[in-house]
Design a protein around this motif. Structure first.
Motif, PDB file in Angstrom:
ATOM      1  N   VAL A  12       0.843  -1.206   0.000  1.00  0.00           N
ATOM      2  CA  VAL A  12       0.000   0.000   0.000  1.00  0.00           C
ATOM      3  C   VAL A  12       0.877   1.255   0.000  1.00  0.00           C
ATOM      4  N   VAL A  13       1.946   1.257   0.793  1.00  0.00           N
ATOM      5  CA  VAL A  13       2.843   2.413   0.869  1.00  0.00           C
ATOM      6  C   VAL A  13       3.411   2.746  -0.509  1.00  0.00           C
ATOM      7  N   ARG A  14       3.705   1.748  -1.309  1.00  0.00           N
ATOM      8  CA  ARG A  14       4.288   1.953  -2.637  1.00  0.00           C
ATOM      9  C   ARG A  14       3.243   2.265  -3.705  1.00  0.00           C
ATOM     10  N   SER A  15       1.975   2.160  -3.364  1.00  0.00           N
ATOM     11  CA  SER A  15       0.902   2.327  -4.351  1.00  0.00           C
ATOM     12  C   SER A  15       0.363   3.764  -4.338  1.00  0.00           C
ATOM     13  N   PRO A  16      -0.484   4.090  -5.328  1.00  0.00           N
ATOM     14  CA  PRO A  16      -1.135   5.405  -5.316  1.00  0.00           C
ATOM     15  C   PRO A  16      -2.039   5.612  -4.097  1.00  0.00           C
ATOM     16  N   ALA A  17      -2.412   4.543  -3.419  1.00  0.00           N
ATOM     17  CA  ALA A  17      -3.284   4.636  -2.238  1.00  0.00           C
ATOM     18  C   ALA A  17      -2.503   4.909  -0.955  1.00  0.00           C
ATOM     19  N   HIS A  18      -1.238   5.229  -1.054  1.00  0.00           N
ATOM     20  CA  HIS A  18      -0.385   5.388   0.128  1.00  0.00           C
ATOM     21  C   HIS A  18      -0.911   6.424   1.119  1.00  0.00           C
ATOM     22  N   ARG A  19      -1.691   7.372   0.664  1.00  0.00           N
ATOM     23  CA  ARG A  19      -2.188   8.427   1.559  1.00  0.00           C
ATOM     24  C   ARG A  19      -3.077   7.888   2.675  1.00  0.00           C
ATOM     25  N   ILE A  20      -3.703   6.741   2.459  1.00  0.00           N
ATOM     26  CA  ILE A  20      -4.585   6.192   3.507  1.00  0.00           C
ATOM     27  C   ILE A  20      -3.809   5.772   4.748  1.00  0.00           C
ATOM     28  N   LEU A  21      -2.496   5.605   4.596  1.00  0.00           N
ATOM     29  CA  LEU A  21      -1.673   5.193   5.740  1.00  0.00           C
ATOM     30  C   LEU A  21      -1.045   6.373   6.471  1.00  0.00           C
ATOM     31  N   GLY A  22      -1.385   7.588   6.073  1.00  0.00           N
ATOM     32  CA  GLY A  22      -0.879   8.765   6.772  1.00  0.00           C
ATOM     33  C   GLY A  22       0.623   8.904   6.706  1.00  0.00           C
ATOM     34  N   ARG A  23       1.281   8.832   7.847  1.00  0.00           N
ATOM     35  CA  ARG A  23       2.731   9.065   7.936  1.00  0.00           C
ATOM     36  C   ARG A  23       3.566   7.796   7.776  1.00  0.00           C
ATOM     37  N   VAL A  24       2.956   6.685   7.401  1.00  0.00           N
ATOM     38  CA  VAL A  24       3.705   5.437   7.254  1.00  0.00           C
ATOM     39  C   VAL A  24       4.416   5.432   5.901  1.00  0.00           C
ATOM     40  N   ARG A  25       5.682   5.085   5.941  1.00  0.00           N
ATOM     41  CA  ARG A  25       6.506   5.025   4.736  1.00  0.00           C
ATOM     42  C   ARG A  25       7.365   3.766   4.783  1.00  0.00           C
ATOM     43  N   GLU A  26       7.931   3.444   3.650  1.00  0.00           N
ATOM     44  CA  GLU A  26       8.849   2.302   3.603  1.00  0.00           C
ATOM     45  C   GLU A  26      10.252   2.785   3.944  1.00  0.00           C
ATOM     46  N   LEU A  27      10.885   2.112   4.889  1.00  0.00           N
ATOM     47  CA  LEU A  27      12.261   2.365   5.254  1.00  0.00           C
ATOM     48  C   LEU A  27      13.076   1.204   4.690  1.00  0.00           C
ATOM     49  N   ARG A  28      14.066   1.519   3.876  1.00  0.00           N
ATOM     50  CA  ARG A  28      14.876   0.466   3.246  1.00  0.00           C
ATOM     51  C   ARG A  28      16.356   0.771   3.458  1.00  0.00           C
ATOM     52  N   TYR A  29      17.077  -0.263   3.864  1.00  0.00           N
ATOM     53  CA  TYR A  29      18.521  -0.121   4.047  1.00  0.00           C
ATOM     54  C   TYR A  29      19.168  -1.496   3.942  1.00  0.00           C
ATOM     55  N   THR A  30      20.468  -1.495   3.817  1.00  0.00           N
ATOM     56  CA  THR A  30      21.241  -2.731   3.814  1.00  0.00           C
ATOM     57  C   THR A  30      21.800  -2.921   5.208  1.00  0.00           C
ATOM     58  N   GLY A  31      21.549  -4.083   5.793  1.00  0.00           N
ATOM     59  CA  GLY A  31      22.034  -4.355   7.145  1.00  0.00           C
ATOM     60  C   GLY A  31      23.543  -4.200   7.220  1.00  0.00           C
ATOM     61  N   PRO A  32      24.054  -3.427   8.170  1.00  0.00           N
ATOM     62  CA  PRO A  32      25.498  -3.192   8.251  1.00  0.00           C
ATOM     63  C   PRO A  32      26.313  -4.443   8.521  1.00  0.00           C
ATOM     64  N   ARG A  33      25.762  -5.394   9.233  1.00  0.00           N
ATOM     65  CA  ARG A  33      26.490  -6.637   9.515  1.00  0.00           C
ATOM     66  C   ARG A  33      26.120  -7.747   8.550  1.00  0.00           C
ATOM     67  N   SER A  34      24.831  -7.908   8.323  1.00  0.00           N
ATOM     68  CA  SER A  34      24.351  -9.033   7.515  1.00  0.00           C
ATOM     69  C   SER A  34      24.446  -8.777   6.024  1.00  0.00           C
TER      70      SER A  34
END
Length: 123
Positions: A12-34
């Motif tokens: 949903v966050v990645r879709s055009p409907a993302h506004r229904i989730l308010g302040r929720v966003r996708e956080l993406r990163y590469t694990g520093p150890r793994s």
């Protein structure tokens, strides 16, 4: 169950409907150890050109530990990606009070002195 729920929320966050989730966003990163690709839904608030994350129940989560030192991150909302650097704001960090105030200004959550805040600044 959590990973299924997260997958649904991220879709949903990645879709055009993302506004229904308010302040929720996708956080993406590469694990520093793994080195693993980590993607999770996180509630954030705007703070100037930065974003602030209050880590709810931080003692039960581990993802935020990747940001004890500044670490690259991508935040996605709809089709928009923002590249930045995430960092945990320690109690003695001069940016912490303003970041906590920004979070509390738009969220009913109260930020306590022991709560974990992650600040994401543009890179």
């Amino acid at each position: 169950m959590t990973s299924r729920r997260n997958a649904l929320v991220l879709a949903v966050v990645r879709s055009p409907a993302h506004r229904i989730l308010g302040r929720v966003r996708e956080l993406r990163y590469t694990g520093p150890r793994s080195g693993a690709d980590v993607r999770l839904p996180v509630e954030m608030v705007e703070h100037g050109d930065a974003l602030v994350v209050l880590v709810g129940r931080a003692t039960t989560k581990r993802w935020w530990r990747a940001f004890r030192e500044p670490w690259p991150v991508v935040v996605t909302t709809g089709r928009r990606e923002r590249h930045g650097i995430g960092q945990v704001l320690t109690a003695d960090d001069p940016r912490r009070a303003a970041a906590a105030a920004a979070y509390q200004a738009v969220s009913p959550a109260r930020v306590g002195p022991d709560d974990v805040l992650v600040l994401i600044t543009p890179s």
